[in-house]
Enzyme design. Structure first.
Site, PDB file in Angstrom:
ATOM      1  N   CYS A 113       0.944  -1.231  -0.091  1.00 43.98           N
ATOM      2  CA  CYS A 113       0.017   0.156  -0.045  1.00 43.98           C
ATOM      3  C   CYS A 113       0.837   1.159   0.053  1.00 43.98           C
ATOM      4  CB  CYS A 113      -1.008  -0.129   1.125  1.00 43.98           C
ATOM      5  SG  CYS A 113      -1.904  -1.351   1.367  1.00 43.98           S
ATOM      6  N   HIS A 260      -3.836   7.047   0.903  1.00 42.81           N
ATOM      7  CA  HIS A 260      -4.082   5.641   0.292  1.00 42.81           C
ATOM      8  C   HIS A 260      -5.306   5.163   0.612  1.00 42.81           C
ATOM      9  CE1 HIS A 260      -4.017   1.451  -0.607  1.00 42.81           C
ATOM     10  NE2 HIS A 260      -4.086   0.979   1.095  1.00 42.81           N
ATOM     11  N   ASN A 290      -9.948  -1.195  -2.476  1.00 44.32           N
ATOM     12  CA  ASN A 290      -8.690  -0.814  -2.086  1.00 44.32           C
ATOM     13  C   ASN A 290      -7.692  -1.542  -3.193  1.00 44.32           C
ATOM     14  OD1 ASN A 290      -5.992  -1.022  -1.029  1.00 44.32           O
ATOM     15  ND2 ASN A 290      -6.788  -1.457   1.087  1.00 44.32           N
TER      16      ASN A 290
HETATM   17  N1  ACO Z   1     -19.588  -9.925   5.343  1.00 40.85           N
HETATM   18  C1  ACO Z   1     -20.240 -10.169   6.261  1.00 40.85           C
HETATM   19  N2  ACO Z   1     -19.737 -10.589   7.417  1.00 40.85           N
HETATM   20  C2  ACO Z   1     -18.520 -10.677   7.500  1.00 40.85           C
HETATM   21  C3  ACO Z   1     -17.574 -10.214   6.754  1.00 40.85           C
HETATM   22  C4  ACO Z   1     -18.118  -9.857   5.137  1.00 40.85           C
HETATM   23  N3  ACO Z   1     -17.416  -9.751   4.178  1.00 40.85           N
HETATM   24  N4  ACO Z   1     -16.265 -10.181   6.871  1.00 40.85           N
HETATM   25  C5  ACO Z   1     -16.040 -10.685   8.216  1.00 40.85           C
HETATM   26  N5  ACO Z   1     -17.644 -10.622   8.658  1.00 40.85           N
HETATM   27  C6  ACO Z   1     -18.046 -11.061   9.770  1.00 40.85           C
HETATM   28  C7  ACO Z   1     -16.930 -11.928  10.691  1.00 40.85           C
HETATM   29  O1  ACO Z   1     -16.829 -13.319  10.481  1.00 40.85           O
HETATM   30  C8  ACO Z   1     -17.516 -11.724  12.169  1.00 40.85           C
HETATM   31  O2  ACO Z   1     -18.293 -12.589  12.467  1.00 40.85           O
HETATM   32  P1  ACO Z   1     -18.531 -13.140  13.938  1.00 40.85           P
HETATM   33  O3  ACO Z   1     -18.701 -11.873  14.894  1.00 40.85           O
HETATM   34  O4  ACO Z   1     -19.680 -13.864  13.653  1.00 40.85           O
HETATM   35  O5  ACO Z   1     -17.257 -13.976  14.189  1.00 40.85           O
HETATM   36  C9  ACO Z   1     -17.827 -10.224  12.200  1.00 40.85           C
HETATM   37  O6  ACO Z   1     -18.294 -10.089  10.526  1.00 40.85           O
HETATM   38  C10 ACO Z   1     -16.816  -9.251  12.546  1.00 40.85           C
HETATM   39  O7  ACO Z   1     -15.635  -9.516  12.075  1.00 40.85           O
HETATM   40  P2  ACO Z   1     -14.310  -8.635  12.017  1.00 40.85           P
HETATM   41  O8  ACO Z   1     -13.178  -9.054  11.534  1.00 40.85           O
HETATM   42  O9  ACO Z   1     -14.120  -8.556  13.673  1.00 40.85           O
HETATM   43  O10 ACO Z   1     -14.769  -7.197  11.545  1.00 40.85           O
HETATM   44  P3  ACO Z   1     -14.425  -5.625  11.821  1.00 40.85           P
HETATM   45  O11 ACO Z   1     -15.291  -4.941  12.555  1.00 40.85           O
HETATM   46  O12 ACO Z   1     -13.048  -5.860  12.462  1.00 40.85           O
HETATM   47  O13 ACO Z   1     -14.090  -5.185  10.299  1.00 40.85           O
HETATM   48  C11 ACO Z   1     -12.735  -4.828   8.767  1.00 40.85           C
HETATM   49  C12 ACO Z   1     -13.285  -5.876   9.442  1.00 40.85           C
HETATM   50  C13 ACO Z   1     -13.479  -3.874   8.053  1.00 40.85           C
HETATM   51  C14 ACO Z   1     -11.390  -5.510   7.981  1.00 40.85           C
HETATM   52  C15 ACO Z   1     -11.928  -3.971   9.872  1.00 40.85           C
HETATM   53  O14 ACO Z   1     -11.033  -4.684  10.872  1.00 40.85           O
HETATM   54  C16 ACO Z   1     -11.230  -2.762   9.337  1.00 40.85           C
HETATM   55  O15 ACO Z   1     -11.456  -2.051   8.558  1.00 40.85           O
HETATM   56  N6  ACO Z   1      -9.645  -2.829   9.295  1.00 40.85           N
HETATM   57  C17 ACO Z   1      -8.726  -2.109   8.576  1.00 40.85           C
HETATM   58  C18 ACO Z   1      -8.061  -2.993   7.756  1.00 40.85           C
HETATM   59  C19 ACO Z   1      -8.128  -2.475   6.462  1.00 40.85           C
HETATM   60  O16 ACO Z   1      -8.955  -1.501   6.098  1.00 40.85           O
HETATM   61  N7  ACO Z   1      -7.425  -2.951   5.501  1.00 40.85           N
HETATM   62  C20 ACO Z   1      -7.317  -2.505   4.152  1.00 40.85           C
HETATM   63  C21 ACO Z   1      -6.470  -3.182   3.769  1.00 40.85           C
HETATM   64  S1  ACO Z   1      -4.777  -3.147   4.362  1.00 40.85           S
HETATM   65  C22 ACO Z   1      -4.460  -1.436   3.854  1.00 40.85           C
HETATM   66  O17 ACO Z   1      -4.753  -0.989   2.783  1.00 40.85           O
HETATM   67  C23 ACO Z   1      -3.738  -0.746   5.060  1.00 40.85           C
END
Ligand code: ACO
Length: 333
Positions: A113, A260, A290
């Site tokens: 990234c 980014h 992304n």
């Molecule tokens: N659709 C529906 N449900 C989903 C999905 C999906 N696509 N993905 C995960 N879930 C579920 C999980 O299984 C989990 O279910 P459970 O509670 O029954 O176990 C629930 O949703 C919550 O999952 P988490 O992984 O805890 O979700 P979170 O709220 O952390 O959101 C996310 C995930 C969006 C990735 C978040 O952590 C985030 O924004 N992280 C930042 C990382 C990022 O944006 N990276 C981008 C790439 S890296 C970069 O460019 C820097």
């Protein structure tokens, strides 16, 4: 020392629009979850004719045309990607071939990234010292072919999209401004928090095939989402501040911040934390997802087309990603 200016910006995205609704037909996900967590509504997926290098070349041709620079004036190519056409060689050489230009050097940057901003910094040094006059810098990603498109992979696969962006960097004329400073960091202890582990030199393809373990997903990208989020918001803010301090500028001096496009929630968090107005931040993750190393140059090119990025603007580019790595650049566009 010379100065480096951005003489042209361009981008290319595949035609195939994949909405959240489309993804919900192939895995257990839904528009509400994706929109609420990431801000993404749709992304582009490459077609059979697209490759990271071909998309990069298309973006480069647009950037060259807008720069008014002939492709034969390019002295060097820098290509940033985490999804190269081949494991080796890197895609920079393929761009040299596809453009049909003389045998200029081609450097591949592997900083995910942060790759575009790292590449910008490298190119800036070559131009500043007088070694090269015009450098083509490309960020291009083809994620779609390498994602786990089942419910197992939904936490990662809904975030990423394909596309390419490019800039032509040129020696600035006397009195012109350009790149003011660049800043790069890394923290390798978190290498495996956002990574695609295999195949690697210790775990080569035959080993993976020999074990034939259906739960072995080491060849898919892994992301510790919450952990990445927490680090991203801190490092983005730090590295933007670092660029401002280095140039004795304040937040209000930024005409446009192009972060980014990791996740809309991350960009909004930074905007709020740094008290930036809506018109000072450019986001387009809603439409492209992304696109890793491509996200900043795609956003720059789109912002330029929309008149939101203008000549003379003070622009801050900032990135955070796998490595962890993070970087920023402050420039007069
Ligand atoms: N659709 C529906 N449900 C989903 C999905 C999906 N696509 N993905 C995960 N879930 C579920 C999980 O299984 C989990 O279910 P459970 O509670 O029954 O176990 C629930 O949703 C919550 O999952 P988490 O992984 O805890 O979700 P979170 O709220 O952390 O959101 C996310 C995930 C969006 C990735 C978040 O952590 C985030 O924004 N992280 C930042 C990382 C990022 O944006 N990276 C981008 C790439 S890296 C970069 O460019 C820097």
């Amino acid at each position: 020392m010379y100065k480096t200016k951005i003489s042209g910006v361009g981008h290319y995205v595949p035609d195939n629009v994949v909405t959240n609704e489309d993804l919900s037909k192939i895995m257990d996900t839904n528009d509400a979850w994706i929109t609420e967590r990431t801000g993404i509504k749709e992304r582009r997926f490459a077609g059979p004719a697209d490759s990271p290098s071909s998309m990069g070349t298309k973006a480069a041709l647009v950037a060259l045309e807008r720069a008014g620079i002939d492709k034969n004036e390019i002295d060097f190519i820098v290509f940033a990607t985490l999804s190269p056409d081949y494991y080796f060689p890197g895609p920079g050489v393929l761009v040299q071939e596809q453009l049909g230009i003389k045998e200029v050097g081609a450097l591949d940057v592997r900083n995910q990234c942060s790759g575009f901003v790292y590449g910008l910094s490298v190119a800036d040094q070559f131009i500043k010292t007088g070694m090269y006059k015009n450098i083509l810098l490309i960020g291009s990603e083809l994620h779609s072919g390498g994602l786990d498109m089942t419910t197992r992979g939904r936490g990662v696969s809904v975030i990423f999209g394909d596309g390419a962006g490019a800039v032509v960097l040129s020696r600035a004329n006397e009195g012109e401004e350009g790149i003011l400073s660049t800043h790069m960091h890394s923290e390798g202890k978190y290498a495996e928090e956002l990574a695609l582990i295999a195949p690697n030199t210790a775990r080569w393809v035959p080993t993976i095939m020999e074990n034939n373990d259906p739960d072995d997903i080491s060849y898919y990208p892994y992301m510790n989402g919450n952990f990445v989020f927490k680090h991203a918001v801190v490092r983005f803010a730090e590295v933007i501040q670092e660029a401002l301090v280095a140039n004795s500028k304040k937040i209000e001096d930024i005409d446009l911040l192009i972060p980014h496009q990791a996740n809309l929630r991350i960009s909004q968090f930074i905007q709020k934390k740094m008290a930036l107005r809506d018109d000072q931040v450019y986001n387009n993750i809603m439409r492209y997802g992304n696109t890793t190393a491509a996200s900043i140059p795609i956003a720059m090119s789109e912002a330029w087309e929309k008149g939101k990025l203008k000549r003379g603007d003070t622009v801050c580019l900032a990135a955070f990603g796998s490595g962890f790595t993070w970087a920023s650049a402050l420039l007069k566009f």
